[in-house]
Design a protein around this motif. Structure first.
Motif, mmCIF file in Angstrom:
data_model
loop_
_atom_site.group_PDB
_atom_site.id
_atom_site.type_symbol
_atom_site.label_atom_id
_atom_site.label_comp_id
_atom_site.label_asym_id
_atom_site.label_seq_id
_atom_site.Cartn_x
_atom_site.Cartn_y
_atom_site.Cartn_z
ATOM 1 N N PHE A 24 -6.423 -1.145 2.368
ATOM 2 C CA PHE A 24 -6.238 0.254 1.967
ATOM 3 C C PHE A 24 -4.914 0.463 1.240
ATOM 4 C CE2 PHE A 24 -4.356 4.394 2.964
ATOM 5 C CZ PHE A 24 -5.265 5.228 2.348
ATOM 6 N N PHE A 25 -3.830 -0.047 1.806
ATOM 7 C CA PHE A 25 -2.515 0.145 1.204
ATOM 8 C C PHE A 25 -2.417 -0.565 -0.140
ATOM 9 C CE2 PHE A 25 -1.453 0.588 5.803
ATOM 10 C CZ PHE A 25 -1.218 1.961 5.766
ATOM 11 N N PHE A 26 -2.995 -1.747 -0.223
ATOM 12 C CA PHE A 26 -2.972 -2.459 -1.499
ATOM 13 C C PHE A 26 -3.747 -1.676 -2.551
ATOM 14 C CE2 PHE A 26 -4.866 -5.153 -4.696
ATOM 15 C CZ PHE A 26 -3.742 -5.773 -5.213
ATOM 16 N N LYS A 27 -4.946 -1.229 -2.208
ATOM 17 C CA LYS A 27 -5.794 -0.540 -3.186
ATOM 18 C C LYS A 27 -5.139 0.740 -3.692
ATOM 19 C CE LYS A 27 -10.048 -0.048 -1.702
ATOM 20 N NZ LYS A 27 -11.345 -0.094 -1.009
ATOM 21 N N THR A 28 -4.586 1.546 -2.791
ATOM 22 C CA THR A 28 -3.984 2.809 -3.222
ATOM 23 C C THR A 28 -2.693 2.567 -4.000
ATOM 24 O OG1 THR A 28 -2.890 3.072 -1.070
ATOM 25 C CG2 THR A 28 -5.016 4.173 -1.372
ATOM 26 N N THR A 29 -1.915 1.596 -3.576
ATOM 27 C CA THR A 29 -0.661 1.293 -4.283
ATOM 28 C C THR A 29 -0.951 0.683 -5.642
ATOM 29 O OG1 THR A 29 0.434 0.941 -2.157
ATOM 30 C CG2 THR A 29 1.555 0.094 -4.106
ATOM 31 N N PHE A 30 -1.947 -0.180 -5.722
ATOM 32 C CA PHE A 30 -2.312 -0.793 -7.005
ATOM 33 C C PHE A 30 -2.819 0.276 -7.972
ATOM 34 C CE2 PHE A 30 -5.225 -3.093 -9.867
ATOM 35 C CZ PHE A 30 -4.297 -3.964 -10.428
ATOM 36 N N ARG A 31 -3.591 1.220 -7.467
ATOM 37 C CA ARG A 31 -4.077 2.315 -8.318
ATOM 38 C C ARG A 31 -2.896 3.134 -8.854
ATOM 39 N NH1 ARG A 31 -6.294 3.846 -12.243
ATOM 40 N NH2 ARG A 31 -6.901 5.986 -12.375
ATOM 41 N N ARG A 32 -1.946 3.417 -7.994
ATOM 42 C CA ARG A 32 -0.747 4.147 -8.404
ATOM 43 C C ARG A 32 0.009 3.370 -9.478
ATOM 44 N NH1 ARG A 32 0.393 5.634 -3.789
ATOM 45 N NH2 ARG A 32 1.517 3.808 -3.068
ATOM 46 N N TYR A 33 0.079 2.063 -9.325
ATOM 47 C CA TYR A 33 0.747 1.205 -10.305
ATOM 48 C C TYR A 33 0.032 1.282 -11.657
ATOM 49 C CZ TYR A 33 2.725 -3.001 -12.431
ATOM 50 O OH TYR A 33 3.335 -3.882 -13.283
ATOM 51 N N GLN A 34 -1.294 1.289 -11.638
ATOM 52 C CA GLN A 34 -2.045 1.393 -12.887
ATOM 53 C C GLN A 34 -1.764 2.723 -13.593
ATOM 54 O OE1 GLN A 34 -5.930 0.526 -11.095
ATOM 55 N NE2 GLN A 34 -6.083 -1.216 -12.502
ATOM 56 N N VAL A 35 -1.678 3.803 -12.833
ATOM 57 C CA VAL A 35 -1.357 5.111 -13.413
ATOM 58 C C VAL A 35 0.041 5.075 -14.031
ATOM 59 C CG1 VAL A 35 -0.886 7.547 -12.858
ATOM 60 C CG2 VAL A 35 -2.913 6.418 -11.917
ATOM 61 N N ALA A 78 9.543 3.718 -15.250
ATOM 62 C CA ALA A 78 9.714 2.262 -15.168
ATOM 63 C C ALA A 78 10.343 1.871 -13.834
ATOM 64 C CB ALA A 78 10.561 1.759 -16.331
ATOM 65 N N GLU A 79 11.330 2.642 -13.385
ATOM 66 C CA GLU A 79 11.955 2.368 -12.085
ATOM 67 C C GLU A 79 10.937 2.528 -10.955
ATOM 68 O OE1 GLU A 79 15.511 4.662 -11.453
ATOM 69 O OE2 GLU A 79 16.329 4.078 -13.406
ATOM 70 N N ALA A 80 10.135 3.582 -11.039
ATOM 71 C CA ALA A 80 9.109 3.809 -10.019
ATOM 72 C C ALA A 80 8.074 2.682 -10.036
ATOM 73 C CB ALA A 80 8.432 5.155 -10.240
ATOM 74 N N ALA A 81 7.684 2.234 -11.227
ATOM 75 C CA ALA A 81 6.716 1.137 -11.337
ATOM 76 C C ALA A 81 7.289 -0.145 -10.747
ATOM 77 C CB ALA A 81 6.311 0.930 -12.791
ATOM 78 N N ASN A 82 8.571 -0.389 -10.965
ATOM 79 C CA ASN A 82 9.211 -1.576 -10.387
ATOM 80 C C ASN A 82 9.208 -1.509 -8.863
ATOM 81 O OD1 ASN A 82 9.698 -2.605 -12.924
ATOM 82 N ND2 ASN A 82 11.811 -1.870 -13.006
ATOM 83 N N ARG A 83 9.466 -0.329 -8.315
ATOM 84 C CA ARG A 83 9.423 -0.179 -6.850
ATOM 85 C C ARG A 83 7.989 -0.366 -6.333
ATOM 86 N NH1 ARG A 83 12.918 3.987 -8.180
ATOM 87 N NH2 ARG A 83 11.305 5.558 -7.852
ATOM 88 N N THR A 84 7.022 0.109 -7.117
ATOM 89 C CA THR A 84 5.620 -0.034 -6.717
ATOM 90 C C THR A 84 5.223 -1.504 -6.694
ATOM 91 O OG1 THR A 84 5.125 2.137 -7.658
ATOM 92 C CG2 THR A 84 3.256 0.689 -7.227
ATOM 93 N N VAL A 85 5.694 -2.277 -7.669
ATOM 94 C CA VAL A 85 5.413 -3.718 -7.679
ATOM 95 C C VAL A 85 6.028 -4.375 -6.442
ATOM 96 C CG1 VAL A 85 5.946 -5.882 -8.858
ATOM 97 C CG2 VAL A 85 5.103 -3.947 -10.150
ATOM 98 N N SER A 86 7.247 -3.971 -6.090
ATOM 99 C CA SER A 86 7.880 -4.514 -4.879
ATOM 100 C C SER A 86 7.040 -4.205 -3.653
ATOM 101 C CB SER A 86 9.285 -3.931 -4.701
ATOM 102 O OG SER A 86 10.121 -4.327 -5.747
ATOM 103 N N THR A 87 6.493 -3.007 -3.611
ATOM 104 C CA THR A 87 5.628 -2.621 -2.491
ATOM 105 C C THR A 87 4.358 -3.464 -2.478
ATOM 106 O OG1 THR A 87 6.493 -0.365 -2.569
ATOM 107 C CG2 THR A 87 4.401 -0.688 -1.423
ATOM 108 N N LEU A 88 3.775 -3.692 -3.647
ATOM 109 C CA LEU A 88 2.576 -4.539 -3.719
ATOM 110 C C LEU A 88 2.876 -5.941 -3.195
ATOM 111 C CD1 LEU A 88 1.108 -3.480 -7.176
ATOM 112 C CD2 LEU A 88 0.016 -3.182 -4.948
ATOM 113 N N ILE A 89 4.010 -6.479 -3.569
ATOM 114 C CA ILE A 89 4.395 -7.820 -3.099
ATOM 115 C C ILE A 89 4.545 -7.823 -1.584
ATOM 116 C CG2 ILE A 89 6.268 -9.518 -3.121
ATOM 117 C CD1 ILE A 89 6.674 -8.714 -6.111
ATOM 118 N N LYS A 90 5.183 -6.782 -1.044
ATOM 119 C CA LYS A 90 5.347 -6.695 0.415
ATOM 120 C C LYS A 90 3.994 -6.600 1.108
ATOM 121 C CE LYS A 90 9.869 -4.501 0.306
ATOM 122 N NZ LYS A 90 10.604 -3.229 0.469
ATOM 123 N N ILE A 91 3.085 -5.822 0.531
ATOM 124 C CA ILE A 91 1.746 -5.681 1.123
ATOM 125 C C ILE A 91 1.035 -7.026 1.123
ATOM 126 C CG2 ILE A 91 -0.558 -4.688 0.761
ATOM 127 C CD1 ILE A 91 0.910 -2.150 -0.278
#
Length: 128
Positions: A24-35, A78-91
């Motif tokens: 769930f967390f991966f899917k929602t975070t990945f979707r946010r990253y795509q946006v 761009a900063e938010a996207a970088n943080r989102t990628v970090s979150t994806l890696i953690k997930i």
């Protein structure tokens, strides 16, 4: 240079290898990253179209030169996207369901990782 679609596919491959693609967390975070990536693309187009500076004309006809506001928004996104990628890696690292060291499966983690909780095996009950 890989396109955004190719990069997204690569992230999904990594997630599948780790077994978290249905998490769930991966899917929602990945979707946010795509946006965020789509927003960055649109902002980049605006910067390219209008340039890095814009003119504002005041009532008396005076013109002032300002930095294109799309640049600031691009940097924030761009900063938010970088943080989102970090979150994806953690997930991917945290919820890796391929970890063979787990002897007992946590029901909450099972649901979060896309499994269902229909098993209801009461093996933990103390009916002795």
């Amino acid at each position: 240079m890989a396109t955004l679609t190719e990069q997204a596919e690569k992230i999904l491959e990594i997630a599948e290898a780790a077994g978290v693609q249905s998490n769930f967390f991966f899917k929602t975070t990945f979707r946010r990253y795509q946006v965020q990536l789509n927003n960055l693309t649109a902002l980049e187009k605006a910067i390219n179209e209008y340039g890095t500076t814009i003119k504002k004309v005041y009532v008396k006809g005076r013109e002032n030169l300002y930095v294109n506001p799309a640049i600031g928004e691009y940097n924030k996104t761009a900063e938010a996207a970088n943080r989102t990628v970090s979150t994806l890696i953690k997930i991917i690292r945290t919820f890796n369901v391929g970890d063979e060291n787990d002897e007992i499966e946590d029901p909450l983690l099972k649901i979060i990782n896309g499994g269902d909780d229909d098993d209801n095996d009461d093996s933990d009950s103390d009916d002795e």
